[in-house]
Write an enzyme that holds these catalytic residues in place. Sequence first.
Site, short mmCIF file in Angstrom:
data_model
loop_
_atom_site.label_atom_id
_atom_site.label_comp_id
_atom_site.label_asym_id
_atom_site.label_seq_id
_atom_site.Cartn_x
_atom_site.Cartn_y
_atom_site.Cartn_z
N ASN A 131 4.15 -2.08 9.38
CA ASN A 131 4.80 -2.81 8.18
C ASN A 131 6.17 -4.06 8.64
OD1 ASN A 131 7.13 -2.78 5.47
ND2 ASN A 131 5.33 -4.35 5.11
N ALA B 257 9.53 -3.81 -5.43
CA ALA B 257 9.86 -3.18 -6.65
C ALA B 257 9.57 -4.98 -8.18
CB ALA B 257 10.86 -2.91 -6.71
N CYS C 69 13.96 2.21 1.59
CA CYS C 69 15.73 1.47 0.48
C CYS C 69 16.17 1.13 1.56
CB CYS C 69 15.90 1.87 -0.35
SG CYS C 69 16.82 0.70 -1.58
N PRO D 7 4.80 -1.12 -1.33
CA PRO D 7 5.37 -1.34 -2.82
C PRO D 7 6.63 -2.25 -3.30
CG PRO D 7 6.07 0.17 -1.56
CD PRO D 7 4.85 -0.25 -0.39
N ARG E 233 5.89 -9.23 1.15
CA ARG E 233 5.69 -10.80 0.93
C ARG E 233 5.19 -11.53 1.30
NH1 ARG E 233 11.49 -11.06 4.56
NH2 ARG E 233 9.67 -9.83 6.01
N ASP F 167 6.31 -8.48 8.71
CA ASP F 167 5.87 -9.65 8.90
C ASP F 167 4.30 -10.42 9.23
OD1 ASP F 167 8.48 -10.32 8.77
OD2 ASP F 167 8.86 -10.26 11.42
#
Length: 387
Positions: free
Chosen positions: A218, A32, A115, A30, A243, A220
């Site tokens: 999760n 944002a 977050c 996810p 990313r 890299d």
Amino acid sequence: MLGACVTLERVTAPLLLGNHAVNPPVVLAPMAGITNVAFRRLCREQGGGVYVCEMITTRALVERIPKTLKMIAFAEDEGFRSLQLYGVDPDVTAAAVRMVGEDNLADHIDLNFGCPVPKVTRRGGGSALPWRRKLFARIVSQAVAAAKPYGIPLTIKMRKGIDEDHLTYVEAGLAAQEAGVAAVALHARTAEQRYSGKADWDAIATLKQALDVPVLGNGDIWEGSDALRMVEHTGVDGVVVGRGCLGRPWLFADLEAAFTQGASYQPVLPTLGEVAKIMSRHAQLLVEALEDEKHGCADYRKHVAWYLKGFPVGSELRRSLAMISSLTELDDLLAKLDPSIPFPADALGQPRGRVNAPGKVTLPHGWLDSRDDDTVPEGAETDESGG
Ligand SMILES: Cc1cc2nc3c(=O)[nH]c(=O)nc-3n(C[C@H](O)[C@H](O)[C@H](O)COP(=O)(O)O)c2cc1C
């Protein structure tokens, strides 16, 4: 074949989220402002996996804030609708989960405990929350119980902890397992690291060893070969990719090739002409999703630099592409690119998107002194996000 050096053999079995088999075991993280219905569709067109919606705040959901309801948009052909919720109050979170079930809004719910944004951690939300272990356990168990009657698998996504002196991931993973989650995802950085440094894949391996439920790794993964390396290194049941797919939706084709063909897979490396077609499609999908050409184009602009990273494209053309205000303008500019230019080898395996420096985590007064205080933080729910 350029760059990617794949020497690994191990490819995992399909990942099970409740009754749903995820094959290849790949999840779009996810993000944002990124993983809206348009971007998810673009990625889904490339390969299999689970594609998670943008984060939704539980309070805004239960209050039926129109902007929030609009964000829960899934395409008709989106078979496994995956939604991420952010909440700090067990009752509100459970109410949001019930609403998702009652209104048939999604087929999978992930809870965000990653977050690191100061506005959120300052009030005890996001990555600060697992430290308060009783509150964390209450949120997760109430959410799991609320999801159960609807057969919705519930997962959590977290970081390693607040900082290296306040690690929570193994304890939180065990608590989430005890509460009945379908899987646990770990972004292997502390909140203090934000997006800096390297993700700690050893921590993912430690979590995998500690849990019986599926663990998702999760951090890299820039190429399909990185996903294979992570699986090999950690034994995880699946990977979560953020990313790495910014401006590279074909990463999901690359990941599928890696997981299905193993070490000998051919990396997917589009030419600039192929990239231009995907750029054009992305803009079209955004305009459709936002039902407005101007807003769609404005939202699209942030993707341009990611798409062109490493390609030899002049600064003036780049600038113009990043300022488009119509689809025709975009296509006219894309026509100026040389379609035969091959994918730039030196852009492979490179970080993209946020890579910001570490920063001390702002926490509520006394937060670290009392792990068993389960008071619900006030005002920790904002629309801001990041994991
Ligand atoms: C722009 C952006 C927005 C993000 N938003 C969220 C979010 O809403 N929820 C969440 O759990 N993580 C969020 N993250 C974190 C990613 O899901 C992921 O954990 C992180 O980027 C590390 O994975 P990567 O190295 O593959 O990028 C966000 C990351 C970025 C770059």
